[in-house]
Design a protein around this motif. Sequence first.
Motif, PDB file in Angstrom:
ATOM      1  N   ARG A 153       0.929  -1.152  -0.033  1.00 40.42           N
ATOM      2  CA  ARG A 153       0.001  -0.129   0.006  1.00 40.42           C
ATOM      3  C   ARG A 153       0.835   1.125  -0.004  1.00 40.42           C
ATOM      4  NH1 ARG A 153      -5.466  -0.227   1.442  1.00 40.42           N
ATOM      5  NH2 ARG A 153      -5.496  -2.142   2.210  1.00 40.42           N
ATOM      6  N   SER A 154       1.936   1.144   0.733  1.00 41.55           N
ATOM      7  CA  SER A 154       2.784   2.544   0.918  1.00 41.55           C
ATOM      8  C   SER A 154       3.579   2.781  -0.426  1.00 41.55           C
ATOM      9  CB  SER A 154       3.538   1.936   1.996  1.00 41.55           C
ATOM     10  OG  SER A 154       4.525   2.799   2.314  1.00 41.55           O
ATOM     11  N   ILE A 155       4.163   1.631  -1.293  1.00 44.80           N
ATOM     12  CA  ILE A 155       4.502   1.732  -2.288  1.00 44.80           C
ATOM     13  C   ILE A 155       3.549   2.141  -3.512  1.00 44.80           C
ATOM     14  CG2 ILE A 155       5.819   0.558  -4.388  1.00 44.80           C
ATOM     15  CD1 ILE A 155       6.823  -1.393  -2.414  1.00 44.80           C
ATOM     16  N   ALA A 156       2.552   1.768  -3.335  1.00 38.48           N
ATOM     17  CA  ALA A 156       1.345   2.458  -4.343  1.00 38.48           C
ATOM     18  C   ALA A 156       0.911   3.839  -3.992  1.00 38.48           C
ATOM     19  CB  ALA A 156       0.161   1.617  -4.082  1.00 38.48           C
ATOM     20  N   GLU A 157       1.008   3.992  -2.617  1.00 37.70           N
ATOM     21  CA  GLU A 157       0.770   5.550  -2.504  1.00 37.70           C
ATOM     22  C   GLU A 157       1.972   6.378  -3.085  1.00 37.70           C
ATOM     23  OE1 GLU A 157      -0.381   7.137   1.982  1.00 37.70           O
ATOM     24  OE2 GLU A 157       1.718   6.823   1.728  1.00 37.70           O
ATOM     25  N   HIS A 158       3.143   5.920  -2.895  1.00 42.20           N
ATOM     26  CA  HIS A 158       4.262   6.516  -3.410  1.00 42.20           C
ATOM     27  C   HIS A 158       4.260   6.769  -4.841  1.00 42.20           C
ATOM     28  CE1 HIS A 158       8.983   7.276  -2.947  1.00 42.20           C
ATOM     29  NE2 HIS A 158       8.341   8.416  -3.545  1.00 42.20           N
ATOM     30  N   GLN A 159       4.052   5.768  -5.471  1.00 45.94           N
ATOM     31  CA  GLN A 159       4.003   6.085  -7.113  1.00 45.94           C
ATOM     32  C   GLN A 159       2.726   7.051  -7.450  1.00 45.94           C
ATOM     33  OE1 GLN A 159       5.598   2.236  -9.368  1.00 45.94           O
ATOM     34  NE2 GLN A 159       3.744   1.574  -8.521  1.00 45.94           N
ATOM     35  N   GLU A 160       1.630   6.894  -6.657  1.00 51.93           N
ATOM     36  CA  GLU A 160       0.685   7.823  -6.840  1.00 51.93           C
ATOM     37  C   GLU A 160       1.053   9.195  -6.633  1.00 51.93           C
ATOM     38  OE1 GLU A 160      -2.816   6.750  -4.496  1.00 51.93           O
ATOM     39  OE2 GLU A 160      -2.730   4.855  -5.566  1.00 51.93           O
ATOM     40  N   PHE A 161       1.703   9.372  -5.699  1.00 55.02           N
ATOM     41  CA  PHE A 161       2.134  10.803  -5.372  1.00 55.02           C
ATOM     42  C   PHE A 161       3.136  11.198  -6.446  1.00 55.02           C
ATOM     43  CE2 PHE A 161       5.206  13.931  -3.418  1.00 55.02           C
ATOM     44  CZ  PHE A 161       4.388  14.931  -2.855  1.00 55.02           C
ATOM     45  N   ASN A 162       4.098  10.368  -6.957  1.00 51.01           N
ATOM     46  CA  ASN A 162       4.859  10.833  -7.802  1.00 51.01           C
ATOM     47  C   ASN A 162       4.125  11.408  -9.057  1.00 51.01           C
ATOM     48  OD1 ASN A 162       7.201  10.232  -6.741  1.00 51.01           O
ATOM     49  ND2 ASN A 162       7.620   8.320  -7.537  1.00 51.01           N
ATOM     50  N   ARG A 163       2.866  10.636  -9.454  1.00 47.44           N
ATOM     51  CA  ARG A 163       2.318  11.299 -10.597  1.00 47.44           C
ATOM     52  C   ARG A 163       1.636  12.685 -10.221  1.00 47.44           C
ATOM     53  NH1 ARG A 163      -1.458   7.085 -14.107  1.00 47.44           N
ATOM     54  NH2 ARG A 163      -0.098   5.434 -14.500  1.00 47.44           N
ATOM     55  N   ALA A 164       1.084  12.715  -9.130  1.00 52.97           N
ATOM     56  CA  ALA A 164       0.709  14.065  -8.656  1.00 52.97           C
ATOM     57  C   ALA A 164       1.476  15.200  -8.896  1.00 52.97           C
ATOM     58  CB  ALA A 164      -0.004  13.923  -7.403  1.00 52.97           C
ATOM     59  N   VAL A 165       2.848  14.739  -8.253  1.00 53.37           N
ATOM     60  CA  VAL A 165       3.768  16.004  -8.272  1.00 53.37           C
ATOM     61  C   VAL A 165       4.379  16.186  -9.551  1.00 53.37           C
ATOM     62  CG1 VAL A 165       5.958  14.672  -7.498  1.00 53.37           C
ATOM     63  CG2 VAL A 165       5.729  17.110  -6.732  1.00 53.37           C
ATOM     64  N   SER A 166       4.310  15.149 -10.426  1.00 52.20           N
ATOM     65  CA  SER A 166       5.056  15.380 -11.959  1.00 52.20           C
ATOM     66  C   SER A 166       3.951  16.186 -12.627  1.00 52.20           C
ATOM     67  CB  SER A 166       5.215  14.008 -12.546  1.00 52.20           C
ATOM     68  OG  SER A 166       6.008  13.391 -11.780  1.00 52.20           O
ATOM     69  N   ALA A 167       2.853  16.429 -12.287  1.00 54.36           N
ATOM     70  CA  ALA A 167       1.903  17.220 -13.091  1.00 54.36           C
ATOM     71  C   ALA A 167       2.382  18.863 -12.747  1.00 54.36           C
ATOM     72  CB  ALA A 167       0.299  17.134 -12.407  1.00 54.36           C
ATOM     73  N   ALA A 168       2.809  18.922 -11.540  1.00 52.37           N
ATOM     74  CA  ALA A 168       3.351  20.219 -11.031  1.00 52.37           C
ATOM     75  C   ALA A 168       4.556  20.717 -12.010  1.00 52.37           C
ATOM     76  CB  ALA A 168       3.676  20.364  -9.734  1.00 52.37           C
ATOM     77  N   TYR A 169       5.363  19.573 -11.991  1.00 55.14           N
ATOM     78  CA  TYR A 169       6.706  19.903 -13.021  1.00 55.14           C
ATOM     79  C   TYR A 169       6.235  20.136 -14.621  1.00 55.14           C
ATOM     80  CZ  TYR A 169       8.625  17.258  -9.244  1.00 55.14           C
ATOM     81  OH  TYR A 169       8.986  16.654  -7.854  1.00 55.14           O
ATOM     82  N   ALA A 170       5.175  19.520 -15.025  1.00 54.73           N
ATOM     83  CA  ALA A 170       4.742  19.553 -16.366  1.00 54.73           C
ATOM     84  C   ALA A 170       4.168  21.373 -16.430  1.00 54.73           C
ATOM     85  CB  ALA A 170       3.852  18.814 -16.721  1.00 54.73           C
ATOM     86  N   MET A 171       3.498  21.877 -15.396  1.00 54.67           N
ATOM     87  CA  MET A 171       2.946  23.005 -15.264  1.00 54.67           C
ATOM     88  C   MET A 171       3.966  23.959 -15.378  1.00 54.67           C
ATOM     89  SD  MET A 171      -0.426  22.753 -15.238  1.00 54.67           S
ATOM     90  CE  MET A 171      -0.957  24.199 -15.018  1.00 54.67           C
ATOM     91  N   TYR A 172       5.217  23.920 -14.624  1.00 56.29           N
ATOM     92  CA  TYR A 172       6.190  24.677 -14.515  1.00 56.29           C
ATOM     93  C   TYR A 172       7.029  24.912 -15.614  1.00 56.29           C
ATOM     94  CZ  TYR A 172      10.139  27.196 -12.744  1.00 56.29           C
ATOM     95  OH  TYR A 172      10.892  28.376 -12.289  1.00 56.29           O
ATOM     96  N   THR A 173       7.203  23.715 -16.288  1.00 58.09           N
ATOM     97  CA  THR A 173       8.327  23.777 -17.502  1.00 58.09           C
ATOM     98  C   THR A 173       7.746  23.826 -18.716  1.00 58.09           C
ATOM     99  OG1 THR A 173       8.584  21.330 -17.110  1.00 58.09           O
ATOM    100  CG2 THR A 173      10.125  22.527 -16.029  1.00 58.09           C
ATOM    101  N   GLY A 174       6.475  23.077 -18.949  1.00 59.24           N
ATOM    102  CA  GLY A 174       6.025  22.636 -20.309  1.00 59.24           C
ATOM    103  C   GLY A 174       6.543  21.518 -20.759  1.00 59.24           C
ATOM    104  N   CYS A 175       7.221  20.842 -19.981  1.00 55.34           N
ATOM    105  CA  CYS A 175       7.543  19.058 -20.381  1.00 55.34           C
ATOM    106  C   CYS A 175       6.423  18.349 -20.725  1.00 55.34           C
ATOM    107  CB  CYS A 175       8.547  18.902 -19.178  1.00 55.34           C
ATOM    108  SG  CYS A 175       7.730  18.090 -17.623  1.00 55.34           S
ATOM    109  N   THR A 176       6.621  17.319 -21.283  1.00 57.65           N
ATOM    110  CA  THR A 176       5.771  16.223 -21.302  1.00 57.65           C
ATOM    111  C   THR A 176       6.113  15.407 -20.302  1.00 57.65           C
ATOM    112  OG1 THR A 176       7.154  15.176 -22.939  1.00 57.65           O
ATOM    113  CG2 THR A 176       5.155  16.480 -23.779  1.00 57.65           C
TER     114      THR A 176
END
Length: 191
Positions: A145-168
């Motif tokens: 469960r804890s590994i799944a939660e970490h992967q979910e958080f990584n997707r969420a925080v990566s959306a912020a990286y896309a917003m800031y840089t315009g990266c895909t």
Amino acid sequence: MGKKVVVTGVPGVGKTTVINGAMEKLAAEGVEYKTVNFGTFMFEVAKKENLAADRDEMRKLEKDVQKRLQQAAASGIAAMGGDANIIIDTHSSVKTPTGFLAGLPEWVLRELMPDIVVLVETDPDQILMRRLGDASRARDMEGFRSIAEHQEFNRAVSAAYAMYTGCTIKIVRNENFLLEQGIDDLVSVLR
Ligand code: AP5
């Protein structure tokens, strides 16, 4: 300008294995990339300052110390820049004793400005088994469960990286018995 591709994934998902496989295929096609490991850059500084005896100790250091090491790694990698294509092997977030630390906060993104952020993922039970099978590292022992939660958080925080840089943002699956498929997927992004 070369392409900057950041490859991330929770510890033990196999991102370095997928990167190495992709490098071999691309080299055979004459496509050149330099690969740099963000954690290695951080660890060089941490070792010099006697802050950590191995790379797995770094995520347990005080938050401001990790941020300072992170900043040093980002500017070291940015300085390598130039026209070369670069793969940066790192983390979207790091699990610390006080919570998730963003792997690519604003001061890191400003230096790196990636074109693509890749998230290497697989099923949490496979990651758990890979961690258990790797005696060379002091990996966190956590449950499914804890590994799944970490992967979910990584997707969420990566959306912020896309917003800031315009990266895909590209998700590459690295499943048991399907390593070649993961490698081919990464190659198609890097080519
Ligand atoms: P880092 O060195 O990146 O640590 P890590 O996440 O543990 O990465 P690894 O390279 O060891 O694991 P991996 O996922 O690449 O898996 P591997 O290919 O080895 O970072 C070290 C530290 O630096 C971090 O803990 C953090 O403190 C710091 N850091 C780094 N970036 C940071 C940032 N941006 N901000 C702040 N701190 C940062 O494979 C694992 C195993 O799985 C192997 O045994 C392999 O054979 C097996 N395997 C792989 N693929 C498959 C498959 N398809 N099927 C079966 N087995 C497989």
